[in-house]
Scaffold this motif. Structure first.
Motif, PDB file in Angstrom:
ATOM      1  N   ALA A   1     -54.740  18.909   6.478  1.00 47.15           N
ATOM      2  CA  ALA A   1     -55.651  19.001   5.344  1.00 47.15           C
ATOM      3  C   ALA A   1     -57.026  18.521   5.755  1.00 47.15           C
ATOM      4  CB  ALA A   1     -55.118  18.152   4.179  1.00 47.15           C
ATOM      5  N   GLN A   2     -58.011  18.973   5.002  1.00 47.09           N
ATOM      6  CA  GLN A   2     -59.375  18.572   5.315  1.00 47.09           C
ATOM      7  C   GLN A   2     -59.552  17.063   5.115  1.00 47.09           C
ATOM      8  OE1 GLN A   2     -62.020  20.924   2.957  1.00 47.09           O
ATOM      9  NE2 GLN A   2     -61.631  22.834   4.106  1.00 47.09           N
ATOM     10  N   SER A   3     -60.288  16.473   6.005  1.00 42.41           N
ATOM     11  CA  SER A   3     -60.604  15.038   5.979  1.00 42.41           C
ATOM     12  C   SER A   3     -59.355  14.162   5.978  1.00 42.41           C
ATOM     13  CB  SER A   3     -61.475  14.681   4.752  1.00 42.41           C
ATOM     14  OG  SER A   3     -60.740  14.812   3.555  1.00 42.41           O
ATOM     15  N   SER A   4     -58.274  14.680   6.549  1.00 46.75           N
ATOM     16  CA  SER A   4     -57.054  13.866   6.643  1.00 46.75           C
ATOM     17  C   SER A   4     -56.973  13.229   8.028  1.00 46.75           C
ATOM     18  CB  SER A   4     -55.814  14.735   6.392  1.00 46.75           C
ATOM     19  OG  SER A   4     -54.637  13.993   6.656  1.00 46.75           O
ATOM     20  N   PRO A   5     -56.935  11.914   8.110  1.00 47.52           N
ATOM     21  CA  PRO A   5     -56.821  11.275   9.422  1.00 47.52           C
ATOM     22  C   PRO A   5     -55.385  11.347   9.936  1.00 47.52           C
ATOM     23  CG  PRO A   5     -56.802   9.616   7.710  1.00 47.52           C
ATOM     24  CD  PRO A   5     -57.007  10.942   7.012  1.00 47.52           C
ATOM     25  N   VAL A   6     -55.247  11.189  11.244  1.00 50.23           N
ATOM     26  CA  VAL A   6     -53.918  11.070  11.860  1.00 50.23           C
ATOM     27  C   VAL A   6     -53.661   9.578  12.068  1.00 50.23           C
ATOM     28  CG1 VAL A   6     -52.460  11.646  13.823  1.00 50.23           C
ATOM     29  CG2 VAL A   6     -54.146  13.307  12.990  1.00 50.23           C
ATOM     30  N   CYS A   7     -52.728   9.041  11.317  1.00 53.34           N
ATOM     31  CA  CYS A   7     -52.445   7.595  11.340  1.00 53.34           C
ATOM     32  C   CYS A   7     -51.169   7.341  12.128  1.00 53.34           C
ATOM     33  CB  CYS A   7     -52.294   7.042   9.926  1.00 53.34           C
ATOM     34  SG  CYS A   7     -53.762   7.244   8.899  1.00 53.34           S
TER      35      CYS A   7
ATOM     36  N   SER B   1     -53.233   2.984  -5.589  1.00 55.71           N
ATOM     37  CA  SER B   1     -52.205   2.136  -6.187  1.00 55.71           C
ATOM     38  C   SER B   1     -51.250   1.603  -5.125  1.00 55.71           C
ATOM     39  CB  SER B   1     -51.424   2.921  -7.246  1.00 55.71           C
ATOM     40  OG  SER B   1     -50.359   2.156  -7.756  1.00 55.71           O
ATOM     41  N   PHE B   2     -50.860   2.467  -4.204  1.00 54.78           N
ATOM     42  CA  PHE B   2     -49.992   2.018  -3.125  1.00 54.78           C
ATOM     43  C   PHE B   2     -50.694   0.967  -2.279  1.00 54.78           C
ATOM     44  CE2 PHE B   2     -48.490   2.151   1.221  1.00 54.78           C
ATOM     45  CZ  PHE B   2     -47.107   2.079   1.066  1.00 54.78           C
ATOM     46  N   LYS B   3     -51.976   1.183  -2.017  1.00 55.36           N
ATOM     47  CA  LYS B   3     -52.715   0.224  -1.203  1.00 55.36           C
ATOM     48  C   LYS B   3     -52.728  -1.157  -1.851  1.00 55.36           C
ATOM     49  CE  LYS B   3     -57.180  -0.460   1.049  1.00 55.36           C
ATOM     50  NZ  LYS B   3     -58.531   0.109   1.283  1.00 55.36           N
ATOM     51  N   GLN B   4     -52.887  -1.197  -3.178  1.00 55.28           N
ATOM     52  CA  GLN B   4     -52.954  -2.479  -3.874  1.00 55.28           C
ATOM     53  C   GLN B   4     -51.595  -3.192  -3.852  1.00 55.28           C
ATOM     54  OE1 GLN B   4     -54.286  -2.108  -7.887  1.00 55.28           O
ATOM     55  NE2 GLN B   4     -54.092  -4.279  -8.356  1.00 55.28           N
ATOM     56  N   THR B   5     -50.530  -2.460  -4.197  1.00 51.20           N
ATOM     57  CA  THR B   5     -49.207  -3.086  -4.226  1.00 51.20           C
ATOM     58  C   THR B   5     -48.716  -3.430  -2.833  1.00 51.20           C
ATOM     59  OG1 THR B   5     -48.237  -0.872  -4.289  1.00 51.20           O
ATOM     60  CG2 THR B   5     -48.522  -2.011  -6.386  1.00 51.20           C
ATOM     61  N   PHE B   6     -49.090  -2.618  -1.843  1.00 53.47           N
ATOM     62  CA  PHE B   6     -48.656  -2.905  -0.482  1.00 53.47           C
ATOM     63  C   PHE B   6     -49.345  -4.156   0.053  1.00 53.47           C
ATOM     64  CE2 PHE B   6     -48.799  -2.198   4.167  1.00 53.47           C
ATOM     65  CZ  PHE B   6     -47.429  -2.144   4.398  1.00 53.47           C
ATOM     66  N   THR B   7     -50.606  -4.349  -0.313  1.00 53.34           N
ATOM     67  CA  THR B   7     -51.298  -5.578   0.085  1.00 53.34           C
ATOM     68  C   THR B   7     -50.623  -6.794  -0.542  1.00 53.34           C
ATOM     69  OG1 THR B   7     -53.370  -4.353   0.223  1.00 53.34           O
ATOM     70  CG2 THR B   7     -53.516  -6.755   0.131  1.00 53.34           C
ATOM     71  N   THR B   8     -50.220  -6.673  -1.811  1.00 53.96           N
ATOM     72  CA  THR B   8     -49.495  -7.762  -2.464  1.00 53.96           C
ATOM     73  C   THR B   8     -48.168  -8.020  -1.775  1.00 53.96           C
ATOM     74  OG1 THR B   8     -50.502  -7.104  -4.548  1.00 53.96           O
ATOM     75  CG2 THR B   8     -48.611  -8.572  -4.673  1.00 53.96           C
TER      76      THR B   8
ATOM     77  N   HIS C   1     -54.294   5.453   2.435  1.00 49.18           N
ATOM     78  CA  HIS C   1     -55.464   6.337   2.397  1.00 49.18           C
ATOM     79  C   HIS C   1     -55.389   7.301   1.224  1.00 49.18           C
ATOM     80  CE1 HIS C   1     -58.741   8.857   3.857  1.00 49.18           C
ATOM     81  NE2 HIS C   1     -57.939   9.921   3.716  1.00 49.18           N
ATOM     82  N   ILE C   2     -54.176   7.783   0.891  1.00 46.47           N
ATOM     83  CA  ILE C   2     -54.072   8.808  -0.145  1.00 46.47           C
ATOM     84  C   ILE C   2     -53.768   8.221  -1.520  1.00 46.47           C
ATOM     85  CG2 ILE C   2     -53.321  10.541   1.527  1.00 46.47           C
ATOM     86  CD1 ILE C   2     -50.489  10.152   0.600  1.00 46.47           C
ATOM     87  N   SER C   3     -53.372   6.924  -1.613  1.00 45.93           N
ATOM     88  CA  SER C   3     -53.000   6.357  -2.916  1.00 45.93           C
ATOM     89  C   SER C   3     -53.583   4.956  -3.062  1.00 45.93           C
ATOM     90  CB  SER C   3     -51.476   6.317  -3.071  1.00 45.93           C
ATOM     91  OG  SER C   3     -51.108   5.610  -4.237  1.00 45.93           O
TER      92      SER C   3
ATOM     93  N   TYR D   1     -41.184  17.139   8.050  1.00 43.43           N
ATOM     94  CA  TYR D   1     -42.150  17.171   6.948  1.00 43.43           C
ATOM     95  C   TYR D   1     -41.615  16.283   5.818  1.00 43.43           C
ATOM     96  CZ  TYR D   1     -43.630  21.298   9.521  1.00 43.43           C
ATOM     97  OH  TYR D   1     -44.037  22.150  10.514  1.00 43.43           O
ATOM     98  N   ILE D   2     -42.528  15.523   5.213  1.00 43.13           N
ATOM     99  CA  ILE D   2     -42.168  14.547   4.188  1.00 43.13           C
ATOM    100  C   ILE D   2     -42.982  14.846   2.940  1.00 43.13           C
ATOM    101  CG2 ILE D   2     -42.038  12.076   3.654  1.00 43.13           C
ATOM    102  CD1 ILE D   2     -42.310  11.676   6.776  1.00 43.13           C
ATOM    103  N   THR D   3     -42.327  14.747   1.785  1.00 47.72           N
ATOM    104  CA  THR D   3     -42.996  14.926   0.497  1.00 47.72           C
ATOM    105  C   THR D   3     -43.128  13.577  -0.185  1.00 47.72           C
ATOM    106  OG1 THR D   3     -42.152  17.167   0.228  1.00 47.72           O
ATOM    107  CG2 THR D   3     -42.895  16.022  -1.760  1.00 47.72           C
ATOM    108  N   VAL D   4     -44.344  13.275  -0.656  1.00 44.99           N
ATOM    109  CA  VAL D   4     -44.635  12.005  -1.321  1.00 44.99           C
ATOM    110  C   VAL D   4     -45.231  12.310  -2.681  1.00 44.99           C
ATOM    111  CG1 VAL D   4     -46.038   9.907  -1.273  1.00 44.99           C
ATOM    112  CG2 VAL D   4     -45.012  10.771   0.833  1.00 44.99           C
ATOM    113  N   VAL D   5     -44.731  11.609  -3.720  1.00 45.57           N
ATOM    114  CA  VAL D   5     -45.332  11.654  -5.056  1.00 45.57           C
ATOM    115  C   VAL D   5     -45.839  10.246  -5.350  1.00 45.57           C
ATOM    116  CG1 VAL D   5     -45.012  12.129  -7.500  1.00 45.57           C
ATOM    117  CG2 VAL D   5     -43.763  13.472  -5.783  1.00 45.57           C
ATOM    118  N   THR D   6     -47.163  10.114  -5.439  1.00 45.11           N
ATOM    119  CA  THR D   6     -47.760   8.787  -5.622  1.00 45.11           C
ATOM    120  C   THR D   6     -47.656   8.346  -7.075  1.00 45.11           C
ATOM    121  OG1 THR D   6     -49.971   9.634  -6.088  1.00 45.11           O
ATOM    122  CG2 THR D   6     -49.370   9.337  -3.767  1.00 45.11           C
TER     123      THR D   6
END
Length: 1417
Positions: free
Chosen positions: A271-277, A290-297, A286-288, A236-241
């Protein structure tokens, strides 16, 4: 020619010709590689479809690894490839797959995770997110690459973080135009004594790593409970976005999903509406937002070339760390735990290495895969040794034997010990010598080609915190139980050695056969020794070696530290010892019989040897052994004596031809006499072998071996004397002629070792220089020798010093030691007072207490210890003086250079800042400046067999003048290096540098530039950012950049090279003159004159006023003065240049004529200016004086000459040579037509030289066969050959005069002179091609012409071979220094490089050009 050289290929051709730094091995290659490459389409796994270039010989897993490194796929992992719905076998070759053709569609298939592969995927994601910054390499002690930062021209340089030092930055990096007119920093100007360290490592232009997440760690609910493990939860992993949202994520076989757990409640349900990636970053996107934007950069950022970002196989130490010792940014991902290796079984390093060595080698592809696997296994082994040494010495591992005097450790599949039992050979020094020699012996046996079945254990030695540990893999034969060891019928156990006892078995016979083959390859003699139980044991190795049969069925050889012969110069106590009375009596009888002969009383020593050299002498340990390079050179020397003795004997008995054709015993008797004279172990053929047990302590020989032992003692004494009488004088002569002489301790050791000179002879090298009549010209070598002696003695004192230091005081103790060493009259601060100050400032003590032994050390005490060690080791007295200032004043040593050498040898890393080492008011180096101590590892170097062979074949092509063939072979070698080691190998740097030179000589400036860029990066990362080879690579890169019109970047590269040169050695070195000459050419204004004048001063002091280097500098300075309008001074310098050219080349030489013409031009211009000034009267002072300015093409050609890419010939007899050449060919043709029935056929076989190449003005070589034909070259003299260093490989002039004549056809185009533009923008003179070095006397040429005609009558086959250019140049020295024979005709006019048989001729038919001057040793 200049236009073609400069613009050859052009910018547009760069895409076709250049070896792209980003394309890596795809841009270069072999024809087979080009034929099997094709593109396929990649789809699936949630990535957009794209095309991938693959090769037919790739395995499926190779294609998959390439895919995983692509931006489109990264950081996905745990994928497989499928074709037409069928998953492909990872070990299948692509070309063997049915249906796989160009344009085929390969689908990526997501495979289920395991617990291990899930952790590996997370580690891969973290590696991408961390995106190591430029300071991380320094923090880890790795040498960084500065080239990318240096070539950035779009923004001001921010290399210095300290505001006070901003003015010291390389300020000419603002813009290209500003740089072109800007001035270099003051600390880089000639005569400056300032040595700022901050400029050495400028801040990278790469942006700082952005923040992706606030926190990423293992969840407090991890590891999963049992019932969740049964349902597939891994962790199990804990993430703080960045938005502040806290999420818990579950890792399972299908991938990753968001669960419902919180900090207070454990709810592993999805969790509800959580995909398995399948990919962790997909879920984060999917959950952040901000992460999506910086990761694309991140994925779209500029990608550095692979050679800059891929990890090097071995750690290259950087002695300077980041300016700030603490971390600037917190490590967000450190608490995830995936970096920590799970508790698994320790790897079996021996099994991994031996299994890799046993891989098949039938084809090139199999050999490449084997070499790459060997390098990877050895690299992983060295990393484990490094980590293990730190763990053991830091006290985290308990010893397994319980012996405090000799503790042994088992860690990570390694057996690590200090080899304290070896102290019988000389205490601590003897113990360290055993460890070092064991590694050398393992290297020697590992390098034996074609010897399958004899194995050595993976071995390395590591120095850390003053302790040396020896690390080896576990031998399988030593792991058996005692019962198995005691059972005589056990299949494993000791089969060979003094203590093995009498045995007879098939295994033993097989092992003895392998050892006999190894002994032949290593030039070791079979001998018999007497064991402790009076049993006679025949040996093929040293007396300590043991051979055993392991539990894996392999034969191993251990304890090979005395594999090389003893050095008789340092065995005085063993010379008088005799193990048997019979040997002593036979020795006396032998002396009586040969009483009248020289050398009998001396027992093999030369006359007056002891009085002249002071040898033999004692040494701190009894394990002084000869180097294998010396053994080869000595055998070559003996072979020369053998052939000379045979020829002299035959000449006394009727001549060589008569004795060779007559059926009598004269020839046999001559060979037998020569064998006895030179000490051959056989009396019918020349064969030199050495007994490694002779002059070794504790060894007894039987009476029957007495004659052989006497012969071996004589040979070893002759070999030891050979170092003093031949090798050291040859080294001194090399340094006199070479402007790329050793610059630091590493390059000095490399050159000495290449000649077989051990470092313990530094005192004798120093003595030879001081006794030389040219000692003033050798002051830079004396400086390096004294510095190396000082640092090596200091390191031994430092190792002992660290043993008395407790762990909390290490940084303070190291800084205290350095202050005592380098700061004059340094007075240490009392420990109590210092502790109080730091307690008030930091709130705690400094970790030191009053009365600690290390804090009591003073500068004079330390200096006495260092001097005492230097006297014991190198037999020098009063050379080091009384303090550091003596070294500075007497020898010109720099304290900064000594500090660098000390850190590199001990592993100490200092903070990047400027150190004022002459400051007496306070300590120049504080505890906070010592950032770390890194392990220094010595390991076995794995060979790159095919790549190295291809590289040497390219050298051979260059020596024959076949540039086109050399270019292809170098491209192939570069490709092979890329396949084996990803180009991160020292020899790969040399290969790319040579490829750039050849491409430049062919007129492909764009390819030369891109290839040299790669060579610089490899050198910085593999050898070191401040290694001497890196300096030379920067200078060559500057030439190619200037050829492409990038003047600003050329200036930066030259200034960078000069900065490194000033740091590691100082200004007083011949290579500084080379850099200053180039800087004088590319800079403008008064600064150009400063550099040119300094180069002239240096060249005059090192080479004299009539040397070629000095003459070129005189001319360049005259040219600059013309551009400034100072014609009077220009005339004076050009007259000096003309005088030098005349004395060097004669009146009729092209260079001399061009200098005369330029002097006339200066004179006319001076008269014209003077006349105009007189006519204008007083108003003339305001008029502009007309100046002569050289063109860019002229400057480029002069840079090419100065850097040694192209060389000026020493003779101008091309027309005379051509005439004699044509006359000789006509005579040969006439004789052939008269004597041979197939005359017409033979005439048809004569090949004309190829048509002229447009680029470079040199003839191309056409060939219908596999090897190209040789171009006609001029006569070359060994004595006048200028020696240069090629790509970090030291090369040297031949000791034998040997000449060769090669015919590639009678086409006059083949003899056309290469056009060289010499000196002046206004008067552009073109010179005919000249000889590559110096021409032989005319009489010899005429004599050889007659001799050649006479000899050609006897062998039509040989004549055809010469006419077709297929001359096989023999490597045997039997033809050296002999009378004119057919062998002399075949090898007239070539240069033997150090007696190895490599020849140097003009490059690609240009008689005035040689690539790098001479052949590599």
């Amino acid at each position: 020619m200049k236009d073609k050289v400069r613009r050859g290929g052009g910018r547009n051709q760069a895409k076709n010709d250049a070896i792209s730094m980003t394309g890596g091995k795809d841009a270069v290659g072999i024809k087979q590689d080009e034929d099997t490459s094709f593109s396929v389409k990649i789809q699936g796994a949630g990535v957009e479809s794209f095309e991938l270039q693959v090769h037919g010989f790739w395995l499926v897993q190779d294609a998959l690894m390439t895919l995983l490194s692509k931006n489109e796929v990264c950081p996905r992992s745990n994928l497989s490839l499928a074709l037409a719905g069928t998953t492909l076998d990872p070990l299948a070759e692509l070309q063997s797959l049915k249906g796989l053709k160009p344009g085929a569609i390969l689908r990526l298939v997501e495979e289920p995770y395991t617990a291990r592969s899930a952790r590996l995927h997370l580690a891969r994601v973290l590696e991408l997110l961390r995106a190591f910054g430029p300071q991380d390499a320094l923090r880890e002690g790795r040498s960084p690459s500065i080239l990318e930062t240096l070539t950035q021209t779009q923004k001001p340089d921010s290399s210095l973080l300290n505001g006070k030092n901003l003015k010291r930055s390389l300020s000419n990096t603002k813009t290209e135009s500003a740089n072109q007119d800007g001035a270099p920093p003051e600390y880089l100007l000639p005569g400056s004594s300032e040595r700022p360290l901050m400029a050495l490592l400028p801040q990278s232009s790469q942006p700082e790593v952005p923040s992706y997440l606030r926190d990423l760690s293992l969840s407090c609910w991890s590891p999963p409970p049992g019932h969740r493990k049964l349902q597939g939860d891994f962790l199990y992993i804990t993430v703080v976005t960045m938005e502040g949202r806290r999420c818990d994520i579950t890792s399972c076989p299908k991938g990753f999903f968001l669960n419902r757990s919180t900090e207070e409640v454990f709810d592993p349900r999805p969790a509800q509406s959580s995909p398995v990636c399948h990919c962790f970053t997909d879920l984060l996107c999917h959950i952040s937002p901000s992460f999506k934007q910086t990761f694309t950069t991140l994925k779209n950022r500029h990608q550095l070339p692979p050679v800059e970002v891929m990890p090097t196989p071995y750690h290259t130490l950087s002695w300077l760390g980041p300016p700030c010792a603490s971390r600037i940014h917190k490590n967000t991902f450190s608490r995830l735990g995936v970096d920590e290796q799970p508790a698994t079984q320790a790897p079996d390093w021996n099994e991994e290495l031996q299994a890799t060595r046993d891989l098949p080698q039938r084809s090139l592809e199999e050999r490449l895969q084997r070499d790459r696997a060997l390098l990877q296994v050895n690299s992983a082994f060295v990393r484990a040794v490094t980590q293990g040494a730190e763990t053991v010495i830091d006290g985290f591992v308990e010893p397994v034997n319980g012996n405090p005097d000799d503790p042994a450790f088992l860690w990570g599949g390694l057996f690590m010990s200090q080899c304290a039992a070896s102290a019988v050979f000389g205490g601590e020094r003897g113990r360290r010598a055993v460890q070092r020699l064991e590694l050398k012996g393992v290297q020697a046996y590992s390098d034996l080609e074609g010897l399958q079945g004899l194995h050595t254990l993976p071995t390395a030695i590591v120095d850390y915190k003053g302790v040396r540990l020896s690390a080896q893999g576990l031998a399988p034969g030593l792991e058996g139980s005692e019962q198995d060891q005691e059972t005589p019928s056990a299949p494993r156990g000791l089969l060979y050695g003094v203590n093995a006892g009498p045995q007879e078995s098939p295994h033993r016979r097989k092992l003895l056969e392998l050892l006999a083959h190894a002994a032949k390859a290593l030039s070791l003699q079979r001998h018999v020794v007497v064991g402790s139980n009076s049993h006679r044991t025949p040996l093929f190795t040293s007396v300590d070696a043991k051979g055993l049969l392991g539990a894996d069925g392999r034969f191993y050889i251990l304890d090979v530290f005395r594999s090389f012969p003893a050095d008789a110069n340092f065995c005085p106590e063993l010379e008088t010892e005799r193990e048997t009375v019979t040997r002593e009596e036979e020795k006396k009888e032998s002396c009586k019989e040969e009483e009248g002969k020289k050398g009998c009383v001396k027992e093999g020593w030369p006359e007056n040897y002891h009085s002249d050299s002071g040898l033999p002498q004692s040494f701190p340990h009894s394990l002084c052994r000869l180097r294998p390079e010396l053994m080869q050179d000595f055998i070559q020397h003996k072979h020369t004596q053998f052939t000379q003795h045979v020829r002299e004997t035959l000449d006394e008995n009727g001549g060589f031809e008569e004795c060779a054709t007559a059926c009598d015993s004269r020839a046999t008797s001559a060979v037998r006499a020569a064998c006895k004279e030179v000490g051959s172990i056989s009396d019918i053929i020349f064969e030199m072998r050495f007994n490694p047990s002779v002059l070794s302590s504790g060894v007894s020989f039987p009476d029957t071996e007495s004659a052989s032992i006497r012969l071996q003692e004589r040979l070893l004494k002759e070999a030891a004397a050979f170092i003093i009488t031949h090798q050291i004088p040859a080294f001194v002569e090399y340094c006199l002629q070479n402007n790329e002489a050793p610059m630091d301790g590493a390059s000095l050791k490399q050159v000495l070792h290449q000649r077989g000179i051990n470092v313990r002879y530094l005192g004798h090298v120093m003595k030879a220089i001081s006794q030389s009549e040219h000692k003033e010209r050798l002051r830079h070598i004396m400086r390096s020798v004294i510095g190396e002696i000082f640092i090596r003695s200091t390191r031994r004192v430092f190792n002992s010093f660290l043993q008395g230091v407790d762990v909390p005081s290490l940084s303070a103790a190291v800084s205290h030691f350095l202050c005592c060493l380098l700061a004059p009259h340094f007075t240490p601060t009392p420990a109590g007072e210092e502790s109080k100050k730091k307690s008030r400032r930091r709130g705690r003590g400094a970790g030191t207490s009053e009365g600690t032994p290390w804090s009591m050390l003073t500068g004079p005490e330390l200096w006495n210890l260092v001097c005492q060690d230097a006297v014991e080791t190198y037999n020098i007295s009063d050379s080091l003086g009384s303090g550091p200032n003596h070294l500075v004043e007497q020898y010109g040593l720099q304290k900064l250079s000594l500090l660098r050498e000390f850190c590199l040898k001990t592993g100490v890393q200092l903070r990047l800042r400027d150190y004022l080492l002459d400051n007496q008011s306070k300590a120049p180096i504080g505890p906070d400046d010592v950032l770390n101590i890194f392990p220094v590892v010595k390991h076995v170097h794995m060979p790159t067999v095919d790549a190295s062979k291809t590289y040497r074949a390219a050298w051979s092509s260059i020596e024959k003048g076949l540039l086109d063939q050399a270019h292809e072979r170098l491209k192939e070698a570069a490709y092979l290096f890329g396949r084996v080691c990803d180009d991160l190998h020292p020899e790969a740097s040399y290969c790319h540098s040579l490829l750039a030179k050849v491409a430049f000589l062919q007129g492909k400036a764009a390819e030369a530039r891109s290839t040299q860029l790669k060579a610089v990066v490899i050198s910085e990362r593999v050898l070191g950012f401040d290694h001497p080879n890196t300096i030379q690579q920067y200078a060559l890169l500057a030439v190619y950049m200037y050829a492409g019109g990038e003047t600003a970047l050329a200036q930066k590269c030259l200034l960078r090279a000069r900065l490194l040169m000033l740091t590691i050695h100082g200004e007083d070195h011949p290579y500084t003159a080379t850099l200053d000459s180039c800087l004088g050419l590319v800079l403008t204004g008064d600064h150009a004159g400063q550099f040119l004048k300094n180069a002239l001063r240096l060249n005059t002091s090192f080479f004299g006023p009539t040397d070629l280097h000095t003459a070129l500098n005189q001319h360049l300075l005259a040219q600059w003065m013309c551009s400034q309008g100072d014609y009077r001074s220009a005339m004076s310098h050009e007259k000096e240049a003309l005088t030098a050219f005349t004395s060097l080349f004669g009146e009729d030489h092209t260079q001399t004529r061009c200098s005369k013409e330029f002097l006339c031009t200066i004179t006319k211009q001076a008269v014209k200016v003077e006349r105009s000034l007189r006519q204008a009267g007083a108003e003339s002072t305001e008029q502009t004086v007309e100046c002569l300015t050289p063109t860019a093409e002229t400057i480029l050609e002069q840079m090419v000459l100065v850097t040694g890419i192209r060389k000026i010939a020493h003779s101008d007899r091309l027309q005379e040579y051509r005439q004699k050449h044509l006359e000789l060919k006509a005579a040969v043709r006439k004789e052939l037509l008269n004597q041979m029935n197939g005359g017409e056929k033979s005439t048809d076989q004569e090949t004309g030289c190829g048509k002229e190449v447009k680029d470079g003005g040199s003839p191309a070589v056409e060939s219908n066969t596999e090897s190209q034909q040789e171009q006609p070259v001029e006569e070359t003299s060994v004595e006048s050959a200028t020696v240069v260093s090629a790509n970090g490989h030291v090369v040297e002039p031949a000791e034998h005069e040997e000449k060769t004549e090669v015919d590639a056809g009678d086409s006059e185009n083949s003899d056309r002179a290469a056009e060289v533009k010499i000196v002046n923008g206004e008067t552009e003179n073109r010179a005919e091609a000249e000889e590559s070095e110096a021409s032989a006397p005319k009489e010899n040429g005429e004599m050889k012409s007659d001799a050649m005609v006479d000899e050609m009558k006897s062998g039509s086959d040989e004549v055809n071979g010469v006419l077709n250019g297929a001359v096989d140049i023999p490597a045997s020295p039997s033809v050296l220094k002999s009378k004119v024979t057919w062998a002399d005709v075949v090898v007239s006019k070539a240069v033997v490089a150090n007696g190895t048989g490599h020849k140097v001729t003009a490059v690609n038919g240009e008689a005035d050009v040689t690539a790098n001057g001479s052949a590599e040793k």
